[in-house]
Design an enzyme around this catalytic site. Structure first.
Site, PDB file in Angstrom:
ATOM      1  CD  GLU A   1      16.275  -4.114   6.192  1.00  0.00           C
ATOM      2  OE1 GLU A   1      16.476  -4.372   4.990  1.00  0.00           O
ATOM      3  OE2 GLU A   1      15.144  -3.972   6.687  1.00  0.00           O
TER       4      GLU A   1
ATOM      5  CD  GLU B   1      13.641 -10.205   5.414  1.00  0.00           C
ATOM      6  OE1 GLU B   1      13.206 -10.674   4.337  1.00  0.00           O
ATOM      7  OE2 GLU B   1      14.050  -9.039   5.538  1.00  0.00           O
TER       8      GLU B   1
END
Length: 520
Positions: A177, A172
């Site tokens: 974020e 990933e």
């Protein structure tokens, strides 16, 4: 709109950004001015895919809506829907909107309505799977991030084919974020009144969950600028064996294949993949706005501030570039800074096959001067708040020291899958404990884990600044207590993989020694 040059928009934040009526009307952010970026990537990057969000609806040739109330597998509190109130295009901007209000939907990632649940928020999650899939390139997204305790926006990438197995063995890539922007910061050393302003770039890899790992770092904008106050350009440059992170074209982090790995089952045998794996296969883009969950809900001020909602993550554009110097490896187009942080990451652990006696008998020593030969130490540390090391203690030899400066994160012992069912009736976790320092409101938890959320935890009684004390915890109590962070779940003793997890719930420094399982 200029689709070939650099279109970097700054948007005025109107009252529509920070509030909306109880009718849950969509939030609309309007476009204002164009400005130049702070730097220029290599001209050898060729634009090959883009969405400028110029139309009046989300382009279905580019994006799939995910629809479920699964909670991301980590207790997030939103249902993802395809409703216009949760995602829409207006004035050249994609809006992903998190709204308070209960909704019932599928309790699984696939959206299968055979099992359902009801959650208190709705939001949106889009992906480009089978509509935009790439290996290597520059991936650039101009976005304005939401704020408030409980917000968790993410722009990231997942593997399209999972060649090395399910998450996170096939990898990933988190382009950006953030959690709880503008809440009280829990950055180490942050004074009261400092607001959360960090963005994060992270890789997830290793083995299939729960034996995966991750590495990354955070970035703070210059001059105290908060990412929730304006649009910024978030990007990665991904080439064979190397990934770099950028904010407004400032290169702030690099990771290389020396610090990641993939281990997966091949013909029934655990195997380490080639050095560039898992980041040597096609990935697609995911964009979502989560609410709460194991990270956002357990950091900064804790929980979810319902008064902060609705909140919007707004996306001006998504652009994908190919390196024309070498399209097959992606090399030759790098934009690098000597001040960027090199993130060391994690090397592949030895592949351990336990013998038939592992977990048998009346005592299993996990640590006494050194870890059991079948165990390795890992950490869940999304905020870079947890440090652990084996240190020398007078009269004891080596002990495990854990220092935690915030709320999120823990230390765990990774184990080959072991059946501990016979330990339930009379088994105990036993260790010597010394608490050097602990915040008044911090608990100390011990857990056993068979794959999140299948974990049980128990609170350890302790005295701050005390001498060494022996702690005995019944394994049956850990099972019956269940998982405080995911109510209704508990550890499956038949398939334990993290045999011991130590988690202070707040700032604390502890020493542990003579860690073992005992039974009568």
């Amino acid at each position: 709109m200029n689709v070939n040059g650099t279109h970097l928009a700054i948007f005025a934040l109107s009252t529509a950004l920070v509030g909306c009526s109880s009718t849950n009307e969509p939030l609309v952010i309007t476009q204002q001015d164009l400005v130049d970026p702070t730097g220029t990537p290599s001209p050898d990057w060729k634009l090959i895919w883009q969405d400028e969000f110029d139309g009046d609806e989300i382009n279905k040739r580019h994006w799939n809506h995910e629809e479920n109330c699964w909670g991301g597998g980590n207790n997030e509190q939103q249902c993802y829907t395809d409703r216009a109130v949760n995602s829409f295009v207006s004035d050249g901007v994609l809006h992903l909107v998190a709204i308070k209000g209960s909704f019932t939907g599928a309790n699984n990632a696939e959206g299968n309505n055979a099992t359902k649940t009801t959650l208190p928020y709705t939001s949106a999650r889009l992906n480009s799977k089978h509509k935009g899939d790439w290996k290597y390139g520059r991936f650039e997204i101009r976005a304005l991030l939401p704020h408030g305790q409980g917000t968790w926006p993410a722009i990231w990438m997942l593997p399209t084919d999972n060649k090395y197995g399910t998450w996170a063995a096939s990898g990933e890539i988190d382009i950006v974020e953030a959690v709880n922007l503008k809440a009280q910061s829990d950055r180490k050393g942050a004074p009261q009144g400092e607001l959360e302003d960090r963005v994060h770039g992270t890789l997830h890899y290793g083995r299939q969950w729960p034996n995966n790992t991750n590495s990354g770092t955070h970035y703070q904008l210059p001059d105290g600028v908060n990412p929730a106050d304006g649009f910024h350009t978030y990007a990665i440059e991904w080439e064979e064996g190397e990934i770099r992170w950028y904010v407004d074209n400032v290169h702030y982090a690099t990771q290389t294949q020396e610090g990641w790995y993939a281990q997966y089952e091949k013909d029934g045998v655990l195997t380490t993949a080639s050095p560039a794996a898992p980041f040597n296969e096609d990935f697609h883009i995911v964009m979502n706005l989560a609410v709460g969950g194991s990270w956002a809900g357990n950091t900064n001020e804790g929980g979810i501030d319902s008064s902060a909602f609705p909140q919007t993550m707004a996306v001006d554009y998504v652009r994908v570039y190919r390196c024309t110097v070498d399209r097959w490896s992606g090399k030759g187009c790098a934009t690098k800074s000597t001040t960027a942080e090199y993130v060391k990451g994690n090397s592949a652990p030895a592949i351990v096959v336990a013998d038939e006696n592992y977990g048998k008998g009346n005592e299993l020593v996990l640590f006494d001067d050194e870890l059991h030969e079948y165990l390795s130490k890992g950490s869940y540390d999304p905020e870079d708040l947890v440090d652990s090391e084996f240190v020398s203690e007078p009269g004891r030899g080596q002990v495990l020291k854990i220092e935690k400066s915030g709320e999120a994160g823990n230390i765990y012992f990774i184990s080959p899958e072991v059946d501990l069912r016979d330990w339930k009736e009379s088994g105990e976790i036993v260790f010597d404990l010394k608490v050097i320092d602990g915040a008044d409101k911090s608990d100390l938890l011990v857990k056993m884990d068979s794959g999140w959320p299948m974990a049980g935890d128990i609170e350890v009684p302790y005295s701050k600044n005390s001498d060494w004390q022996e702690v005995r915890l019944n394994i049956s109590d850990i099972v019956s207590n269940g998982n405080r962070f995911a109510p209704g779940s508990t550890v499956n003793l038949e398939k334990v993989t993290n045999i011991l997890i130590i988690e202070p719930t707040g700032p604390m420094t502890v020493l542990l020694d003579n860690i073992r399982l005992e039974r009568k």
